[in-house]
Design a protein around this motif. Sequence first.
Motif, PDB file in Angstrom:
ATOM      1  N   HIS A 177      -2.293  -1.147  -9.898  1.00  0.00           N
ATOM      2  CA  HIS A 177      -2.877   0.120 -10.326  1.00  0.00           C
ATOM      3  C   HIS A 177      -2.587   0.350 -11.795  1.00  0.00           C
ATOM      4  N   ILE A 178      -3.354   1.244 -12.404  1.00  0.00           N
ATOM      5  CA  ILE A 178      -3.100   1.676 -13.777  1.00  0.00           C
ATOM      6  C   ILE A 178      -3.052   3.196 -13.785  1.00  0.00           C
ATOM      7  N   VAL A 179      -2.322   3.732 -14.749  1.00  0.00           N
ATOM      8  CA  VAL A 179      -2.185   5.183 -14.901  1.00  0.00           C
ATOM      9  C   VAL A 179      -2.989   5.607 -16.118  1.00  0.00           C
ATOM     10  N   LEU A 180      -3.802   6.629 -15.934  1.00  0.00           N
ATOM     11  CA  LEU A 180      -4.648   7.148 -17.000  1.00  0.00           C
ATOM     12  C   LEU A 180      -4.006   8.364 -17.638  1.00  0.00           C
ATOM     13  N   ALA A 181      -4.588   8.841 -18.734  1.00  0.00           N
ATOM     14  CA  ALA A 181      -4.090  10.036 -19.386  1.00  0.00           C
ATOM     15  C   ALA A 181      -4.113  11.198 -18.396  1.00  0.00           C
ATOM     16  N   GLY A 182      -3.029  11.981 -18.390  1.00  0.00           N
ATOM     17  CA  GLY A 182      -2.948  13.121 -17.494  1.00  0.00           C
ATOM     18  C   GLY A 182      -2.374  12.797 -16.140  1.00  0.00           C
ATOM     19  N   GLY A 183      -2.069  11.507 -15.876  1.00  0.00           N
ATOM     20  CA  GLY A 183      -1.444  11.145 -14.606  1.00  0.00           C
ATOM     21  C   GLY A 183      -2.393  10.662 -13.529  1.00  0.00           C
ATOM     22  N   ALA A 184      -3.712  10.647 -13.787  1.00  0.00           N
ATOM     23  CA  ALA A 184      -4.651  10.090 -12.814  1.00  0.00           C
ATOM     24  C   ALA A 184      -4.440   8.586 -12.717  1.00  0.00           C
ATOM     25  N   THR A 185      -4.883   7.987 -11.604  1.00  0.00           N
ATOM     26  CA  THR A 185      -4.661   6.561 -11.387  1.00  0.00           C
ATOM     27  C   THR A 185      -5.930   5.887 -10.876  1.00  0.00           C
ATOM     28  N   ILE A 186      -6.026   4.603 -11.183  1.00  0.00           N
ATOM     29  CA  ILE A 186      -7.025   3.727 -10.574  1.00  0.00           C
ATOM     30  C   ILE A 186      -6.257   2.582  -9.925  1.00  0.00           C
ATOM     31  N   SER A 187      -6.528   2.329  -8.668  1.00  0.00           N
ATOM     32  CA  SER A 187      -5.844   1.246  -7.964  1.00  0.00           C
ATOM     33  C   SER A 187      -6.872   0.372  -7.243  1.00  0.00           C
ATOM     34  N   ARG A 188      -6.410  -0.779  -6.832  1.00  0.00           N
ATOM     35  CA  ARG A 188      -7.261  -1.713  -6.081  1.00  0.00           C
ATOM     36  C   ARG A 188      -6.561  -2.064  -4.784  1.00  0.00           C
ATOM     37  N   HIS A 189      -7.292  -1.948  -3.678  1.00  0.00           N
ATOM     38  CA  HIS A 189      -6.724  -2.345  -2.396  1.00  0.00           C
ATOM     39  C   HIS A 189      -7.863  -2.707  -1.451  1.00  0.00           C
ATOM     40  N   ARG A 190      -7.517  -2.917  -0.234  1.00  0.00           N
ATOM     41  CA  ARG A 190      -8.509  -3.323   0.765  1.00  0.00           C
ATOM     42  C   ARG A 190      -8.529  -2.296   1.884  1.00  0.00           C
ATOM     43  N   ASP A 191      -9.719  -1.891   2.315  1.00  0.00           N
ATOM     44  CA  ASP A 191      -9.837  -1.034   3.484  1.00  0.00           C
ATOM     45  C   ASP A 191     -10.848  -1.645   4.442  1.00  0.00           C
ATOM     46  N   ALA A 192     -11.350  -0.858   5.388  1.00  0.00           N
ATOM     47  CA  ALA A 192     -12.251  -1.406   6.407  1.00  0.00           C
ATOM     48  C   ALA A 192     -13.540  -1.958   5.809  1.00  0.00           C
ATOM     49  N   ARG A 193     -13.894  -1.502   4.583  1.00  0.00           N
ATOM     50  CA  ARG A 193     -15.128  -1.975   3.948  1.00  0.00           C
ATOM     51  C   ARG A 193     -14.905  -3.214   3.099  1.00  0.00           C
ATOM     52  N   GLY A 194     -13.657  -3.585   2.892  1.00  0.00           N
ATOM     53  CA  GLY A 194     -13.345  -4.708   2.021  1.00  0.00           C
ATOM     54  C   GLY A 194     -12.595  -4.238   0.786  1.00  0.00           C
ATOM     55  N   GLU A 195     -12.726  -4.986  -0.314  1.00  0.00           N
ATOM     56  CA  GLU A 195     -12.036  -4.643  -1.554  1.00  0.00           C
ATOM     57  C   GLU A 195     -12.646  -3.371  -2.163  1.00  0.00           C
ATOM     58  N   VAL A 196     -11.769  -2.416  -2.518  1.00  0.00           N
ATOM     59  CA  VAL A 196     -12.239  -1.166  -3.113  1.00  0.00           C
ATOM     60  C   VAL A 196     -11.350  -0.789  -4.289  1.00  0.00           C
ATOM     61  N   PHE A 197     -11.924  -0.044  -5.205  1.00  0.00           N
ATOM     62  CA  PHE A 197     -11.146   0.642  -6.225  1.00  0.00           C
ATOM     63  C   PHE A 197     -10.995   2.093  -5.787  1.00  0.00           C
TER      64      PHE A 197
END
Length: 476
Positions: free
Chosen positions: A315-335
Amino acid sequence: MPTVDATVFLPLLCGMDRLLSEFHANDIAPGDLLRAVLEVALQGTPQPLVLAVSGGRDSMALLYAMARWAPSRVAAVATFDHATGDYATEAASLVAAQARRLGLTVVRERARTGGTSEAAWRDARWAFLRRVARGFRARVATAHTRDDQLETIVMRTLRGSGARGLAALAAPGDVLRPWLGVSRAELARWVEAESLPYLEDPMNASRAYLRGRVRHELLPAFEQAAPGFGEAMLALGERAAEWRRDVDRQLEGCGLSVNAAGTRLTVPARVLERTTDEGRAVLWPAICGRVGVTLDAHGTRNAVRFTMAGRRGAHIVLAGGATISRHRDARGEVFEVRRAPARHGLSARLTSGAAPTFAGAIDALPPRFGRWRFQRLGVEPLATDAWCMALPAGTPVVVRAWAPGDRIRTDGAPAGRRVTRYFSESRVSVLDRPTWPVLLANGEPVWIPGVCRGLAAPSRPGRPELIWYRCEREFD
């Protein structure tokens, strides 16, 4: 609301300039212009409205126009005292008195402390307005004008905004701005003709803040140096707004999923992987905007790099504390994009390494644990349901947030195994783990809700002394 002659006011659908030309050519009263603008703005807005009224001329014009021509559409009038001095209090009092006189519901609030910047005032005001709108299940309506739009475009240009930012107040969103195509001068004509009460904000004449300097110094200078500058900037803003609408339409059908609270979004990884870096630089700000996260140029570059370089679980942390991460769920790879959580109350304590939140008997687990809920069950659930667990009545337990060194003994690992392994197998994001509850009995973790149950957590059916609980996340 009375119907307005469409032969005169149909140009509103094509452009405000043409409408104003018709207005002046036919010598129509100022109120008829505003009534037409309001009628068109409300046609596509079925929700009730919370009117944001400050007490200034433009917002008082909105108050009186809605009360006269569309009172049934008003859920409430909201006015916010910024606690910055006598003017703020007097303006809020004027709004409250006039709205009640017009038979409208009023919600008034005063800031606990006076802010010291435009951003602080804006954030406090909008937090109040959105809270009121949620309470009435309504949409916020503001009195921003064509002049406000021009000033905002110029301010954002000075700050180096890209195309998304240059759309300014015309950007698609959940706020209704019926006066956005009307100038302050047009509103002033009606207010003066009707002798409507209002207060002039002394800050309007101040050069202390950027908007005041743009209004009183930069815009007159630009217009003098390049006649038509203002119209050109407004046209640029409209093109940017249409571009934003085009991008948003492109995202429809791409599998975006937003949680009920509007704080978390997932998007299939393939949506961003199957385009170029330039395409990703367009899509990421639009995607993040769906959950109220604004990407600046630096954040956009980081998101673009992360798209192809980020491994699953990163994951990465954006300005203000928001985040973008990558993982897998029932649909497959997601951000996944997450807005920064509010840092207050129990949630803040959980993520700051505070002491255990609860210590007592299993019979009295807390109904709330941050954004989790414990529910006592009257019947035994399925024995394989990891969201449920039982312990004998009277068992002393502790509930706290997960700690990185936690280990749990299970049937598959009787000697003990790190909880992080179970988190990974259950596809629990690294961003969720710091607030994930752990239940301990005799100092040993025995239950990680939704993940696993330990050997010390008896789950055999038919034991009347067992106390059963279900634990689940709230706000998903």
